[in-house]
Design an enzyme around this catalytic site. Structure first.
Site, PDB file in Angstrom:
ATOM      1  N   PRO A  34       9.002  31.357 -23.038  1.00 36.69           N
ATOM      2  CA  PRO A  34      10.097  31.765 -23.923  1.00 36.69           C
ATOM      3  C   PRO A  34       9.567  32.311 -25.249  1.00 36.69           C
ATOM      4  O   PRO A  34       8.490  31.931 -25.701  1.00 36.69           O
ATOM      5  CB  PRO A  34      10.865  30.456 -24.156  1.00 36.69           C
ATOM      6  N   TRP A  36       7.798  33.176 -47.603  1.00 36.92           N
ATOM      7  CA  TRP A  36       6.385  33.578 -47.600  1.00 36.92           C
ATOM      8  C   TRP A  36       6.256  34.989 -47.028  1.00 36.92           C
ATOM      9  O   TRP A  36       6.806  35.295 -45.972  1.00 36.92           O
ATOM     10  CB  TRP A  36       5.568  32.630 -46.727  1.00 36.92           C
ATOM     11  N   TYR A  94      -3.990  24.700 -28.396  1.00 41.28           N
ATOM     12  CA  TYR A  94      -2.677  24.667 -27.762  1.00 41.28           C
ATOM     13  C   TYR A  94      -2.511  25.837 -26.781  1.00 41.28           C
ATOM     14  O   TYR A  94      -2.080  25.657 -25.643  1.00 41.28           O
ATOM     15  CB  TYR A  94      -1.590  24.723 -28.845  1.00 41.28           C
ATOM     16  N   VAL A 106      11.374  29.277 -29.744  1.00 38.27           N
ATOM     17  CA  VAL A 106      12.626  28.564 -29.484  1.00 38.27           C
ATOM     18  C   VAL A 106      13.141  27.919 -30.764  1.00 38.27           C
ATOM     19  O   VAL A 106      12.358  27.430 -31.578  1.00 38.27           O
ATOM     20  CB  VAL A 106      12.408  27.474 -28.408  1.00 38.27           C
ATOM     21  N   LYS A 124      -2.090  25.967 -22.480  1.00 36.86           N
ATOM     22  CA  LYS A 124      -1.017  26.679 -21.775  1.00 36.86           C
ATOM     23  C   LYS A 124      -1.592  27.665 -20.763  1.00 36.86           C
ATOM     24  O   LYS A 124      -1.055  27.841 -19.670  1.00 36.86           O
ATOM     25  CB  LYS A 124      -0.111  27.405 -22.777  1.00 36.86           C
ATOM     26  N   LYS A 165      14.643  25.311 -45.825  1.00 46.18           N
ATOM     27  CA  LYS A 165      14.404  25.794 -47.188  1.00 46.18           C
ATOM     28  C   LYS A 165      15.691  26.351 -47.816  1.00 46.18           C
ATOM     29  O   LYS A 165      15.962  26.129 -48.999  1.00 46.18           O
ATOM     30  CB  LYS A 165      13.331  26.891 -47.168  1.00 46.18           C
ATOM     31  N   GLY A 171       9.373  15.106 -21.377  1.00 42.03           N
ATOM     32  CA  GLY A 171       9.656  15.661 -22.705  1.00 42.03           C
ATOM     33  C   GLY A 171      11.146  15.646 -22.972  1.00 42.03           C
ATOM     34  O   GLY A 171      11.701  16.573 -23.563  1.00 42.03           O
ATOM     35  N   GLY A 172      11.800  14.588 -22.525  1.00 42.36           N
ATOM     36  CA  GLY A 172      13.261  14.524 -22.535  1.00 42.36           C
ATOM     37  C   GLY A 172      13.891  14.459 -23.912  1.00 42.36           C
ATOM     38  O   GLY A 172      15.093  14.675 -24.045  1.00 42.36           O
ATOM     39  N   GLY A 230      12.789  16.312 -26.587  1.00 44.01           N
ATOM     40  CA  GLY A 230      12.384  17.461 -27.391  1.00 44.01           C
ATOM     41  C   GLY A 230      13.503  18.470 -27.561  1.00 44.01           C
ATOM     42  O   GLY A 230      14.639  18.260 -27.141  1.00 44.01           O
TER      43      GLY A 230
END
Lengths: 309, 309
Positions: free
Chosen positions: B157, B195, B130, B160, B134, B181, B9-10, B12
């Site tokens: 964490p 929101w 998801y 993030v 995990k 936004k 995941g280098g 990300g």
């Protein structure tokens, strides 16, 4: 149904029973491919192009191995299931029926749990890997229905027994181990030793009945939620041992060794949903199923699984 | 540490932050191999022969995609994690650190859950795929330690943020979406629409801090149980919006649209264990982290992820 039916785990306890009902299906075993490798699973699906899948392949073991190799039982079963489900979805399989296990359910529930309780609490630590892989399978089936509308489902049978079981005394399932021990006691003119007091209560189901139910579920059950199947409310190990000694014509002493562990007092599941949905299903009487199983065991003793002759 | 450190995941959010601390590690991205295919993962491990692994690769998405593609999020992440863990074990990796997520924890706990609560209840339905992947990762780490003694672990964490985030307004994470936004509102001279009421409370952590903690955990934490890390007890969206408008020098109107959903009132985790184990760790003050992030976003606007220019 013809060759478009694929059965994974074709050489197992239930796969062999299914052959009696569906002799023309394609039965795949680990010799045909490593199911932990998605490329090999894809190759099988590409070749067979199944319309229907009975996914019975799993890495199974007895209590000892389950506890010692929790990580491996988890990883291998997760890989097998994820690969098979992914390919079944990708190749547009119209119906898939697979197996959960009582191991997926929590340890020591207050009452026999029902289908709603698969994910409540944690599985018994000694089955944590195997049981968790089955929980994940249940979750995957539900989410595949939600996202893609896949008509995939599962049954959760009571402890299965029958011909082609694993007969390992130290690491097999309780029924096969008891039959094997009784056989040896009779042959060697020794007492039949039972671990524990015999008071523990369990539910059993004959592998041929499981095969019939898989076929019924294929035709008549279109919910993704698992279906618990058990012919009975429970039987004590003591009652079971009596029945085995009758069927095997064992007349020697039976010794209950209470210094040995006997597991949970009761491990039962609530089969009300099955009874409501399939009120006319006829289970094989336990004694008849035992007779068929024992006969097979005796005839196949020299080359049955788990026998060190 | 030298080239024997492998980072999956280098490319990300956290992978990029880690490059500042460990520039010489080997950073693998999806361009280097399909991590859902065990053969390709094996090829990478064979080539790199890592001593240490930071496993950051995951299929991540915003709330919308998470909810619509639960089955895919589950299957892909389960495959990635199972393959990486299996190979790390097989190739004798001495230490592996990976990431869980707040998504793994149950929906609406009464109190901020601690590390003991990863498997209590069910994850939020919109993150079920998801979050469950995990949870499985956590289980696998624990069982790999039990069976093989693998020194693998994870941190959990808070949400993030930082440079290299996904800035998609409709499907990004809340911090990135708010920054984006606000940027557009300022540029187009329009009001900044939020929101919900702004009352919802969340925990955030700067990606550079996560990178530092991963490195600390690598050296000084040898328990398989996950470690929750968050610099704060929580901040309301309203306070966060005020800080963003200050940092971005936005002076126009801010409109809270209470007809829009704002999610759970609070989504917090208990960070007491981290504080006890690493009492001297200095987190970047939120405003400084925001400044760094906003500056990166403005400078990289034209080619940042999730921007449709």
């Amino acid at each position: 149904m013809s060759s478009s039916v694929l059965v994974t785990g074709g050489n197992g306890l239930i796969g062999n029973a299914l052959k009696k009902i569906l002799p023309d299906a394609i039965y795949i075993t680990r010799k045909d491919g490593d199911f932990t490798d998605i490329c090999q699973v894809k190759k099988i699906f590409k070749k067979v192009r199944p319309v229907t899948v009975f996914h019975l392949a799993a890495k199974v073991a007895g209590v000892k191995t389950n506890a010692e190799k929790n990580a491996e039982m988890l990883a291998v079963n997760v890989q097998i299931n994820t690969n098979v489900l992914s390919m079944a979805r990708e190749f547009g399989v119209q119906k898939l029926v697979t197996l959960l296990s009582t191991c997926a359910f929590r340890e020591r529930p207050e009452n026999p749990p029902s289908e709603k309780d698969v994910h409540v609490g944690m599985p018994y630590a000694g089955n944590l890997g195997y049981g968790s892989a089955k929980r994940l399978l249940d979750l995957q089936i539900g989410l595949l229905k939600q996202q893609y509308g896949c008509n995939f489902t599962s049954i959760t049978p009571a402890t299965v027994f029958g011909p082609f079981d694993n007969w390992d005394i130290n690491d097999g399932h309780v029924m096969a181990a008891l039959i094997h021990k009784c056989y040896l006691a009779k042959r060697n003119n020794e007492p039949f030793h039972i671990w524990g007091s015999g008071a523990a209560v369990r539910q059993f189901i004959f592998s041929y009945d499981v095969a019939h139910i898989l076929f019924e579920v294929l035709k008549n059950y279109n919910d993704s939620e698992t279906l618990i199947v058990s012919p009975m409310e429970g039987i004590s190990i003591r009652e079971l041992v009596e029945m085995i000694t009758q069927v095997m014509d064992f007349k020697g002493p039976v010794i209950y060794d209470q210094t040995k562990p006997e597991g949970a007092a009761a491990r039962l599941l609530n089969n009300a949903k099955f009874k409501t949905l399939f009120p006319n299903f006829k289970f094989t009487p336990l004694k008849d199923a035992l007779q068929t199983t024992v006969q097979w065991f005796v005839e196949n003793y020299s080359n049955a699984r788990g026998i060190i002759a």
